[in-house]
Design a protein around this motif. Structure first.
Motif, short mmCIF file in Angstrom:
data_model
loop_
_atom_site.label_atom_id
_atom_site.label_comp_id
_atom_site.label_asym_id
_atom_site.label_seq_id
_atom_site.Cartn_x
_atom_site.Cartn_y
_atom_site.Cartn_z
N GLN A 1 6.20 9.37 2.63
CA GLN A 1 5.66 9.96 3.85
C GLN A 1 4.16 9.72 3.97
OE1 GLN A 1 7.20 11.54 6.35
NE2 GLN A 1 9.20 11.18 5.44
N ARG A 2 3.47 9.89 2.83
CA ARG A 2 2.01 9.85 2.83
C ARG A 2 1.50 8.41 3.03
NH1 ARG A 2 1.22 12.19 -2.16
NH2 ARG A 2 0.82 10.14 -3.03
N ASP A 3 2.04 7.50 2.23
CA ASP A 3 1.46 6.16 2.23
C ASP A 3 2.22 5.17 3.09
OD1 ASP A 3 -0.21 7.32 0.41
OD2 ASP A 3 -0.37 5.50 -0.80
N PHE A 4 3.45 5.47 3.46
CA PHE A 4 4.22 4.54 4.27
C PHE A 4 4.66 5.16 5.59
CE2 PHE A 4 4.53 3.14 -0.05
CZ PHE A 4 4.40 1.76 0.03
N GLY A 5 4.09 6.36 5.87
CA GLY A 5 4.41 7.02 7.14
C GLY A 5 5.88 7.31 7.32
N GLY A 6 6.64 7.32 6.21
CA GLY A 6 8.07 7.61 6.28
C GLY A 6 8.84 6.56 7.06
N ARG A 7 8.29 5.35 7.11
CA ARG A 7 8.95 4.30 7.91
C ARG A 7 10.06 3.60 7.13
NH1 ARG A 7 3.91 3.81 10.17
NH2 ARG A 7 3.21 2.47 8.47
N GLN A 8 11.15 3.33 7.84
CA GLN A 8 12.28 2.63 7.26
C GLN A 8 11.86 1.25 6.75
OE1 GLN A 8 14.98 4.67 7.52
NE2 GLN A 8 16.11 3.36 6.11
N SER A 9 10.88 0.67 7.42
CA SER A 9 10.47 -0.70 7.09
C SER A 9 9.84 -0.81 5.71
CB SER A 9 9.48 -1.20 8.15
OG SER A 9 8.34 -0.37 8.14
N ALA A 10 9.55 0.32 5.09
CA ALA A 10 8.99 0.28 3.73
C ALA A 10 10.00 -0.32 2.76
CB ALA A 10 8.61 1.69 3.29
N ILE A 11 11.29 -0.10 3.05
CA ILE A 11 12.34 -0.63 2.18
C ILE A 11 12.26 -2.16 2.20
CG2 ILE A 11 14.82 -0.61 1.67
CD1 ILE A 11 13.70 2.18 1.80
N GLY A 12 12.28 -2.74 1.01
CA GLY A 12 12.24 -4.20 0.93
C GLY A 12 10.83 -4.73 0.75
N ARG A 13 9.83 -3.87 0.97
CA ARG A 13 8.45 -4.35 0.80
C ARG A 13 8.10 -4.46 -0.67
NH1 ARG A 13 4.46 -1.26 4.77
NH2 ARG A 13 2.98 -1.89 3.18
N ARG A 14 7.02 -5.19 -0.93
CA ARG A 14 6.60 -5.41 -2.30
C ARG A 14 5.52 -4.40 -2.67
NH1 ARG A 14 7.62 -10.24 -5.28
NH2 ARG A 14 9.75 -10.49 -4.59
N LEU A 15 5.56 -3.93 -3.90
CA LEU A 15 4.55 -3.01 -4.38
C LEU A 15 4.07 -3.57 -5.71
CD1 LEU A 15 3.60 -0.25 -3.29
CD2 LEU A 15 5.08 0.82 -4.97
N ILE A 16 2.75 -3.70 -5.85
CA ILE A 16 2.21 -4.22 -7.11
C ILE A 16 1.95 -3.04 -8.04
CG2 ILE A 16 0.37 -5.55 -8.20
CD1 ILE A 16 2.02 -7.21 -6.28
N VAL A 17 2.71 -2.99 -9.15
CA VAL A 17 2.52 -1.91 -10.12
C VAL A 17 2.04 -2.54 -11.42
CG1 VAL A 17 3.59 0.01 -11.32
CG2 VAL A 17 4.40 -0.63 -9.05
N GLU A 18 0.88 -2.12 -11.88
CA GLU A 18 0.27 -2.67 -13.10
C GLU A 18 0.26 -4.19 -13.03
OE1 GLU A 18 -1.12 -0.87 -15.48
OE2 GLU A 18 -0.43 1.13 -15.00
N GLY A 19 -0.02 -4.71 -11.86
CA GLY A 19 -0.15 -6.15 -11.71
C GLY A 19 1.15 -6.91 -11.55
N HIS A 20 2.28 -6.20 -11.55
CA HIS A 20 3.56 -6.89 -11.41
C HIS A 20 4.23 -6.46 -10.11
CE1 HIS A 20 3.60 -8.46 -15.55
NE2 HIS A 20 2.91 -7.35 -15.82
N PRO A 21 4.89 -7.43 -9.46
CA PRO A 21 5.52 -7.09 -8.17
C PRO A 21 6.85 -6.34 -8.36
CG PRO A 21 5.92 -9.39 -8.71
CD PRO A 21 5.04 -8.86 -9.80
#
Lengths: 118, 886
Positions: free
Chosen positions: B220-240
């Motif tokens: 909710q906070r960082d992706f505005g609760g948008r459905q489109s967040a699914i499938g996106r890439r997130l870099i965690v500790e330098g890894h996708p």
């Protein structure tokens, strides 16, 4: 008021219930009809205060002896009345009340006119 | 429901009577005549209603309406009563909400009663590297999962609250996250808010293209609760990572007080965790919490027995390496255990169980005092309304009706107070949970209202109502028509017995508030003892910096050299006075110990590898010998500086300089011999409440396994911490873009360790003060009331020449008697009750006489003020007015 009621008989406690049940034996009726019917059949001799009729009707309804339903009056479909009808429990109650009443009347008659019996 | 039916019937009756009138009017041709024939409609309706049989409820309604009118007509009384009840109930409910959230609330998953935690019976007892005593190793998790029959599923996750670096470059932030086994979500029967959750297929050895599940709030906070967040890439500790789904809103994990923003499969640990932790073969790294869901028909006890029976081969298969035979044998004999975990796990429980129970007790006492105040007010009113009641009795009101009416007022006040209290508690509990959380360790508690809380508040309201409502109700019903009408509410002297109950209440209030004040002072002094304690090292002007250097991919010797170079770089930054490296900061997040031997002594001691200048920076005096210096290198003989405690334990009274001791082996820390080159003063280590432990310091240059992930530095500076931190951040970003720094202010970190004490001092102080205030108000009320009733008598005395001082003395003597009795009882009770606080006190006994005397003195002074005011008013009575007949 006073002279009017002087030649009428005050209803005895509890008898109103029986009269209402009796009236409904002939079919469903609304409050006004019941009042008129009692007045008519007793030739205006019994004074049924219209006001005391309604508490009695609601009391009988709560006891389950009569049931009520809003229905249009015969031809005039625009006007609805609350029709009361006798329930099976009410019929049983009426029979019991009537036999009690007859016993009572008989007993009183024997006291008042003993000669007639002998 | 009830009202709807009721209104329907009223409407029906109206219609029925109207129809009757219409027919009658048609017949008679006269509406008025028709009305006359029907009779008094109001009476008919009343009779019909009584035929409906609702009179009891109706009477109750009229009682409530009447009570509302009465309460409205005396707003001052109502406001005082309502606000004291709201405060009392609000405080109780707020604390209960915390207790509920920490201890009672079930996990928000289907059938939580089937969940158990699997652990080593008696905990892992300090073996290996562990977050807490109940965590298990990864190899053990696999063994349990593959060999048990008691559970329909076994799941594991990284408990204890880790955080991960998300994003790239300057925009990267640390975000709380967990690593979960593939069975985690399926076993818990949690369904996603969006997308999908992990299945065992996500947790495979290869772990190509791992997914991440986001916490609902983060989504909710960082992706505005948008459905489109699914499938996106997130870099965690330098890894996708690919976002595969969102956890449901009510699910914040199995750990009460913590929440996760990211959940990654366990197989991805190699990308996000340090090598030593990620290594799947390590049988000495305890970092997973393991839960099982009981099969249908199994109980936790049965599962426990089952686990115990299969323990031996599981332990055999996961023996730790690099330890002594003795320790391995000990491990072999351990057994597994299952404990019911329907309300999750929490480190808060151990720490806050006693404080919360105590606070619940404290707030209950405050509520009792508030109730007595309201009871007192109502009693006074009952007496003042004696005439009204007498009149009604004379007019034929049954006594039961009077009782009901007074109770009804009480009920209204109680439920009003409960509602206000509930609203107040929301604010209180929320700010409390915010107060308890810190920046580095935020507290996440589910404080939403549930059946527990509502039942608690309702039972409060009922108890309260009975407590203060019954006595005035009985008093009201006892109204004697004759007596009350005759005296006309103005007696020469009021009978003593009329006040005896009120006096009792005041004595009770004073006693209880003394108990609370004593408790408050104990906690305040205990906190002060801790806060002013000298820990043996410098606290001010130090910033703790942790630099994440994992992305530099340093090898073992490389990281040692890098740390030395990086440290001198940091030292050269303007504003930085000096800096020193350590492997485990004091008063930080952990304890690091090894077992040491010297001669016949064998004990465990805390250990840290530090750079030269460490003792100087922290102002820890070197009592004898020397500090580490450039001559202590990787290849020179191993040296150590010990503290006094270590010296005493291992070398007795002999001079330890030049003596040697050995460490027992542990994985990556092979056995080694150290020569003592210096002795430093004792210091606190992890917990200010604990006595100083034995500590060994060794030089960073001789650390057998330098950390290639983190560099931890103490940085000392005269400048404000925020300025220094900004400065360092800027410098490091410019010269080493791959390094992510994290900062803590040393002093703040130490203060946060005293959160519990601070909380207790603050809350008990507040409630103690509130209790004393309420008690004094109660006393004031009763004394003022007594004075009012004795107007005539006092008037006569003044008319006969009594001086103001004598009048004041007479009145205050009365108050003093009440006060002294209350204080004596209170002192006795505090001596008994204070024992409950013993485990939370530092540096003073629960029966500390000074505290008791100070509390009693404070309260006595307040009582004196509270009774002096009405006494002075009495002394200024104009005898003429007082004696003038009405």
């Amino acid at each position: 008021m006073t002279d009017e009621s002087s030649d009428r008989i005050q209803l005895m406690q509890g008898t109103l219930d029986m009269l209402i049940l009796r009236t409904l034996v002939f079919g469903p009726a609304h409050g006004h009809q019941i009042a008129k019917h009692i007045q008519r059949t007793t030739n205006d001799l019994l004074q049924v205060e219209h006001g005391s009729l309604y508490p009695a009707l609601h009391r009988l309804e709560r006891k389950g002896w009569i049931a009520a339903k809003w229905e249009p009056a015969g031809k005039d479909l625009k006007r609805e009345f609350k029709y009361y009808r006798l329930t099976p429990a009410g019929k049983k109650q009426l029979i019991a009340e009537e036999s009690k009443w007859k016993q009572l009347v008989g007993a009183i008659a024997r006291v008042i006119e003993p000669a007639e019996e002998g | 429901m009830f009202w709807r039916r009721r209104q329907q019937r009223e409407h029906d009756l109206d219609r029925e009577l109207r129809a009757h009138l219409e027919l009658e009017a048609e017949e008679q041709g006269d509406a008025n005549a028709a009305r006359r024939t029907l009779g008094n409609q109001t009476r008919i309706k009343e009779d019909v209603r009584s035929a409906w049989g609702w009179t009891t409820i109706e009477q109750l309604c009229s009682d409530i309406r009447f009570a509302l009118r009465v309460l409205r007509s005396s707003p001052a009384f109502t406001v005082v009563a309502l606000s004291s009840l709201a405060l009392g109930i609000g405080a109780n409910t707020a604390i209960f909400e915390l207790v509920n959230a920490v201890r009672l609330r079930n996990l928000p998953v289907p059938n939580p009663q089937q969940l158990v935690r699997i652990q080593i019976r008696g905990g892992n007892r300090g073996m290996g590297i562990s977050g807490d005593e109940s965590q298990l190793t990864y190899p053990l998790f696999l063994q349990i999962r593959d060999h048990q029959q008691a559970f329909s599923g076994v799941l594991a996750w990284s408990s204890g609250g880790g955080s991960f670096l998300v994003g790239e470059g300057v925009q990267s932030r640390r975000i709380p996250g967990v690593l979960v086994s593939g069975d985690f979500f399926p076993t818990l029967h949690v369904s996603p808010a969006a997308g999908r959750l992990f299945t065992p297929d996500d947790d495979h050895k290869a772990c190509a293209a791992p997914g991440v599940v986001l916490g609902y709030r983060y989504w909710q906070r960082d992706f505005g609760g948008r459905q489109s967040a699914i499938g996106r890439r997130l870099i965690v500790e330098g890894h996708p990572f690919e976002i595969v789904g969102i956890a449901p809103a009510n699910f914040s994990g199995l750990e009460v007080g913590k929440s996760f923003d990211l959940a990654m499969p366990l197989c991805a640990r190699g990308s996000v965790l340090p090598k030593w932790q990620a290594d799947p073969s390590r049988t000495d790294v305890y970092w997973l919490a393991i839960f099982g869901r009981l099969r249908a028909g199994w109980t936790a006890t049965q599962a426990s027995q089952h686990l115990q029976a299969i323990s031996r081969p599981l332990m055999e298969a996961t023996l730790p390496v690099g330890y002594t035979t003795f320790q391995v044998e000990r491990y072999r004999s351990r057994t597994l255990d299952a404990i019911s975990a329907e309300n999750g796990i929490s480190s808060l429980r151990g720490e806050y169980d006693t404080p919360l129970s105590l606070l619940l007790g404290i707030t209950a006492l405050v509520l009792l005092i508030a109730c007595s105040n309201v009871a007192n007010l109502m009693l006074a009113r009952a007496t003042a309304r004696g005439r009204e009641f007498a009149m009604r009795v004379a007019l034929g009101a049954p006594r039961i009706r009077l009782i009901r009416q007074t109770l009804c007022e009480g009920l209204l006040l109680a439920s009003g107070g409960a509602l206000l209290g509930l609203a107040l508690s929301r604010i209180l509990s929320d700010s409390l949970s915010r107060f308890l959380g810190t920046e580095t360790n935020p507290l996440f508690l589910d404080l939403s209202l549930d059946a527990h809380v509502l039942a608690f508040t309702a039972s409060m309201a009922i108890t309260v109502c009975v407590l203060f409502g019954v006595m005035p109700a009985l008093r009201a019903s006892a109204a004697e028509p004759m007596a009350a009408m005759k005296t006309g509410g103005r007696g020469l002297t009021a009978g003593r017995e009329r006040f005896s109950f009120q006096r009792l209440l005041v004595v009770f209030q004073i006693a209880v508030s003394l108990v609370l004040l004593v408790g408050a002072l104990l906690f305040v002094r205990s906190f002060r003892n801790l806060a002013t304690l000298n820990p043996g090292f410098r606290e001010r002007g130090i910033v703790l910096a942790s630099f994440d250097v994992s992305r530099l991919n340093l090898d073992l010797p490389g990281s040692r050299n890098f740390e030395r170079r990086f440290l001198s770089e940091i030292r050269s930054i303007p504003q930085v006075e000096t800096a020193a490296a350590t492997t485990m900061a004091l008063m930080g997040d952990g304890v690091w110990s090894l077992i040491f031997e010297a001669g016949s002594a064998r004990e465990d001691a805390r250990v840290a590898w530090v750079s030269p200048g460490h003792f100087d920076l922290l102002d820890i005096p070197i009592l004898s010998g020397r500090d580490f210096n450039a001559t202590d290198t990787e290849n020179s003989p191993k040296v150590a500086i010990i503290n006094q405690k270590f010296a005493r334990r291992f070398f007795g009274n002999a001079n330890p300089i030049g003596r040697t001791f050995r460490s027992r082996p542990e994985p990556n820390y092979p056995a080694a011999e150290y020569q003592v080159i210096g002795v430093v003063h004792d210091t606190k280590y992890f917990d200010l409440r604990q006595p100083a432990p034995a500590i060994v310091y060794a030089p960073s240059s001789q650390d057998p396994t330098p950390d290639s992930y983190w560099c931890e530095f103490y940085i000392r500076s005269q400048a404000p911490p925020t300025a220094v931190i900004a400065n360092i951040r800027r410098r490091v970003a410019a010269s080493h873009p791959g390094i992510t720094p994290g900062f803590r202010v040393f002093q703040t970190q130490i203060e946060e360790g005293l959160m519990r004490e601070r909380l207790m001092a603050l809350l008990s102080g507040f409630f103690g003060g509130l209790a004393a205030l309420l008690a004094v108000i109660g006393l004031y009320g009763v004394i003022a009331y007594i004075v009012e009733r004795r107007r005539n008598e006092i008037g006569v005395r003044i008319a006969l020449g009594a001086r103001p001082f004598t009048v004041i003395a007479t009145v205050m003597k009365d108050a003093a008697a009440l006060g002294a009795t209350g204080l004596a009882i209170g002192a006795g009770c505090s001596l008994v009750l204070a024992r409950a606080t013993a485990s939370l006190l530092f540096g003073l006994s629960p029966r500390d006489p000074l505290t008791l005397i100070a509390a009693a003195g404070l309260l006595a002074a307040a009582i004196a003020v509270g009774s002096y005011l009405p006494a002075r008013r009495a002394s200024r009575l104009d005898p003429l007015t007082a004696l003038r007949p009405e």
